[in-house]
Design an enzyme around this catalytic site. Structure first.
Site, mmCIF file in Angstrom:
data_model
loop_
_atom_site.group_PDB
_atom_site.id
_atom_site.type_symbol
_atom_site.label_atom_id
_atom_site.label_comp_id
_atom_site.label_asym_id
_atom_site.label_seq_id
_atom_site.Cartn_x
_atom_site.Cartn_y
_atom_site.Cartn_z
ATOM 1 N N GLU A 99 48.303 10.589 5.347
ATOM 2 C CA GLU A 99 47.294 9.548 5.421
ATOM 3 C C GLU A 99 45.899 10.117 5.188
ATOM 4 O O GLU A 99 45.598 11.251 5.554
ATOM 5 C CB GLU A 99 47.378 8.846 6.775
ATOM 6 C CG GLU A 99 48.651 8.019 6.856
ATOM 7 C CD GLU A 99 48.802 7.243 8.146
ATOM 8 O OE1 GLU A 99 49.439 6.192 8.094
ATOM 9 O OE2 GLU A 99 48.297 7.673 9.188
ATOM 10 N N CYS A 135 38.233 11.433 5.637
ATOM 11 C CA CYS A 135 39.003 12.265 6.564
ATOM 12 C C CYS A 135 40.311 12.610 5.875
ATOM 13 O O CYS A 135 41.122 11.738 5.598
ATOM 14 C CB CYS A 135 39.231 11.467 7.850
ATOM 15 S SG CYS A 135 40.242 12.344 9.042
ATOM 16 N N CYS A 149 52.345 18.364 11.768
ATOM 17 C CA CYS A 149 51.626 19.512 12.325
ATOM 18 C C CYS A 149 52.618 20.301 13.170
ATOM 19 O O CYS A 149 53.412 19.710 13.894
ATOM 20 C CB CYS A 149 50.458 19.014 13.181
ATOM 21 S SG CYS A 149 49.383 20.337 13.791
ATOM 22 N N CYS A 152 49.931 19.189 20.361
ATOM 23 C CA CYS A 152 48.958 18.710 21.334
ATOM 24 C C CYS A 152 49.511 17.407 21.927
ATOM 25 O O CYS A 152 49.929 16.516 21.189
ATOM 26 C CB CYS A 152 47.612 18.492 20.661
ATOM 27 S SG CYS A 152 47.016 20.005 19.881
ATOM 28 N N CYS A 175 48.326 13.785 20.816
ATOM 29 C CA CYS A 175 48.146 13.520 19.380
ATOM 30 C C CYS A 175 49.430 13.000 18.743
ATOM 31 O O CYS A 175 50.487 13.604 18.885
ATOM 32 C CB CYS A 175 47.694 14.810 18.678
ATOM 33 S SG CYS A 175 47.626 14.667 16.895
ATOM 34 N N SER A 193 38.607 21.554 18.539
ATOM 35 C CA SER A 193 39.223 20.622 19.491
ATOM 36 C C SER A 193 39.279 21.301 20.845
ATOM 37 O O SER A 193 40.249 21.981 21.167
ATOM 38 C CB SER A 193 40.626 20.263 19.014
ATOM 39 O OG SER A 193 40.535 19.552 17.816
ATOM 40 N N CYS A 243 41.217 8.647 14.961
ATOM 41 C CA CYS A 243 41.613 10.041 15.193
ATOM 42 C C CYS A 243 42.905 10.125 15.975
ATOM 43 O O CYS A 243 43.040 9.506 17.019
ATOM 44 C CB CYS A 243 40.619 10.734 16.104
ATOM 45 S SG CYS A 243 39.100 11.111 15.386
HETATM 46 N N1 SAH Z 1 44.416 19.698 13.756
HETATM 47 C C1 SAH Z 1 43.013 19.707 13.789
HETATM 48 C C2 SAH Z 1 42.373 18.544 13.042
HETATM 49 C C3 SAH Z 1 42.987 17.154 13.183
HETATM 50 S S1 SAH Z 1 42.725 16.207 14.579
HETATM 51 C C4 SAH Z 1 42.523 19.721 15.212
HETATM 52 O O1 SAH Z 1 43.321 19.530 16.099
HETATM 53 O O2 SAH Z 1 41.340 19.976 15.408
HETATM 54 C C5 SAH Z 1 41.045 15.620 14.624
HETATM 55 C C6 SAH Z 1 40.569 15.396 16.062
HETATM 56 O O3 SAH Z 1 41.188 14.251 16.694
HETATM 57 C C7 SAH Z 1 40.905 16.573 16.961
HETATM 58 O O4 SAH Z 1 39.832 16.908 17.785
HETATM 59 C C8 SAH Z 1 42.054 16.042 17.775
HETATM 60 O O5 SAH Z 1 42.218 16.775 18.941
HETATM 61 C C9 SAH Z 1 41.636 14.613 17.985
HETATM 62 N N2 SAH Z 1 42.722 13.730 18.415
HETATM 63 C C10 SAH Z 1 44.046 13.884 18.225
HETATM 64 N N3 SAH Z 1 44.722 12.853 18.789
HETATM 65 C C11 SAH Z 1 43.809 12.009 19.314
HETATM 66 C C12 SAH Z 1 43.877 10.767 19.996
HETATM 67 N N4 SAH Z 1 45.042 10.159 20.188
HETATM 68 N N5 SAH Z 1 42.742 10.187 20.396
HETATM 69 C C13 SAH Z 1 41.546 10.780 20.132
HETATM 70 N N6 SAH Z 1 41.416 11.950 19.494
HETATM 71 C C14 SAH Z 1 42.526 12.577 19.084
HETATM 72 FE FE1 SF4 Z 2 47.978 19.248 15.251
HETATM 73 FE FE2 SF4 Z 2 45.373 18.731 15.602
HETATM 74 FE FE3 SF4 Z 2 47.220 16.949 16.396
HETATM 75 FE FE4 SF4 Z 2 46.942 19.241 17.716
HETATM 76 S S1 SF4 Z 2 45.411 17.587 17.535
HETATM 77 S S2 SF4 Z 2 48.904 18.312 17.073
HETATM 78 S S3 SF4 Z 2 46.453 20.651 16.060
HETATM 79 S S4 SF4 Z 2 46.817 17.586 14.280
#
Ligand code: SAH
Ligand code: SF4
Length: 390
Positions: free
Chosen positions: A114, A127, A134, A138, A141, A247, A367
């Site tokens: 996406e 974005c 991934c 996390c 996420c 992050s 995000c």
């Molecule tokens: N993998 C990388 C970049 C992608 S995520 C990373 O983790 O930094 C982009 C941002 O969105 C990151 O800060 C991530 O932690 C945050 N994110 C992921 N899931 C989310 C959610 N459900 N609500 C808000 N932010 C989230």
């Molecule tokens: Fe991967 Fe970033 Fe999501 Fe963590 S927040 S699972 S590093 S995409």
């Protein structure tokens, strides 16, 4: 958190399919030169040809060799035989009530990623994704629950920028004056995947985005977000030089271990050490600390104070992200009052603390909500089957 098994096998597909024509998109200038020479372009001309073809592809958005009118007809035909100019295929395009656009694009192997375009008054941010899924997990996420993972090629990464420009109609008309404010003016590597686990792919693609003879985005308009792959942070400064976002999400190793499991490998202290060196090494400005606000998990006043203490001395801005929910997510978003109180403490300590407004929520474009539609569909089919008692 979903009970899906986590795969750590990241496949990287070869840039050139064994017998098919080679894609010129995504090649560095040096690699394009080699490819042209291998295909019969005289060595003496190769550099000039790269310059011409490069401009057609990245400045004018041309996909057809026939349109490259400063090359001879015979040479165009030769190129068309041996090469293609290929970008990912857009499968679906959704537009939110707030103007955010979400594209689902298909890449080799039938995988999907996406891409989200967020228009604002003074800029437009794309974005983009760096991986299918991934490998990291996390716990807040949605992407982290996707089983299938592979690195995107540079062509697939820069290709996301190219298809967005197609959709926005932003390739310049030859001879027309340059737009002052570009529709696609910024790139954030905040889509699916951990960009620093696909370092070369991301680097080569961003070099193309920054090249002065093409898409021409300044390195200050590109932000790479990492969960904290510490050994690659110095390399990012040296080899890409873009803005960095991290992050962060927690102020103790105990909580960060749970939210961002890569913390077990490189803890807060190791991460902060790497971040301290970044601005100077990359000649960039502030580091963005991303902090997702999770009710009762990481959102107390004490957390805010600890955060301020931890980042002392690092030129920083703290981006508070209200948690975006997804089906089955194990967390809740902190209340607005809590987020404001948290922001206030950080602001009083002298840091900018923008609270990120979720964009495109109605199309699940915010995000952390990205996950390929087929994966989602698969899940819901499973749920349906479970309901039917199969
Ligand atoms: N993998 C990388 C970049 C992608 S995520 C990373 O983790 O930094 C982009 C941002 O969105 C990151 O800060 C991530 O932690 C945050 N994110 C992921 N899931 C989310 C959610 N459900 N609500 C808000 N932010 C989230
Ligand atoms: Fe991967 Fe970033 Fe999501 Fe963590 S927040 S699972 S590093 S995409």
């Amino acid at each position: 958190m979903a009970d899906a098994p986590i795969t750590q096998d990241v496949m990287t597909i070869p840039r050139k399919l064994p017998d098919g024509p080679q894609n010129l998109v995504g090649l560095t200038r040096a690699a394009m030169r080699d490819a042209l020479i291998a295909a019969g372009t005289p060595e003496k001309q190769a550099k000039m040809r790269v310059g011409q073809i490069w401009q057609w592809i990245y400045q004018w958005g041309v996909r057809d060799f026939e349109a490259m009118t400063n090359l001879s007809k015979a040479y165009r035909a030769e190129l068309a035989e041996k090469f293609v100019i290929e970008v990912p295929e857009v499968v679906t395009r959704q537009v939110s009530t707030d103007g955010t656009r979400k594209y689902l694009v298909r890449i080799a192997g039938g995988h999907e990623v996406e891409v989200v375009y967020i228009p604002e008054t003074d800029r437009g941010t794309l974005c983009i994704s760096s991986q299918v899924g991934c490998t990291l997990t996390c716990s807040f996420c949605h992407t982290g629950t996707q089983k299938l993972v592979r690195n995107l090629t540079p062509a697939e990464i820069i290709g996301q920028v190219m298809v967005a420009r197609d959709d926005l109609g932003e390739w310049p008309e030859q001879g027309a004056p340059k737009n002052e404010v570009r529709l696609l003016s910024n790139i954030v590597l905040m889509g699916m995947g951990e960009p620093l686990y696909n370092f070369e792919g991301v680097r080569d693609a961003m070099k193309i985005a920054m090249d002065p003879e093409g898409i021409q985005l300044s390195r200050r308009r590109i932000t790479l977000s990492t969960s904290g792959v510490v050994p690659e942070i110095a390399r990012t400064a040296q080899e890409i030089g873009c803005q960095l976002a991290v992050s962060f999400h927690a102020t103790t190793d105990e909580v960060r271990d749970k939210l961002v499991p890569i913390n077990k490998r490189w803890n807060i202290e190791a991460l902060l050490d790497a971040l301290r060196a970044y601005p100077k090494a990359s000649n960039s400005e502030r580091i963005t600390f991303e902090y997702v606000m999770l009710k009762g998990v990481n959102d107390t006043d004490e957390d805010a104070r600890r955060l301020v203490k931890l980042i002392e001395g690092i030129p920083a801005k703290i981006n508070l992200i209200p948690f975006n929910e997804w089906p089955g997510a194990p967390y809740e978003r902190s209340s607005n009052n809590r987020i404001r109180a948290f922001a206030d403490i950080i602001y009083k300590a002298g840091y900018a603390t923008p609270i990120r407004t979720p964009r495109g929520e109605d199309i699940m474009a915010a995000c952390g909500q990205l996950k390929s539609a087929t994966e989602r569909a698969r899940k819901s089919r499973k749920q349906i089957e479970a309901e039917l008692g199969r």
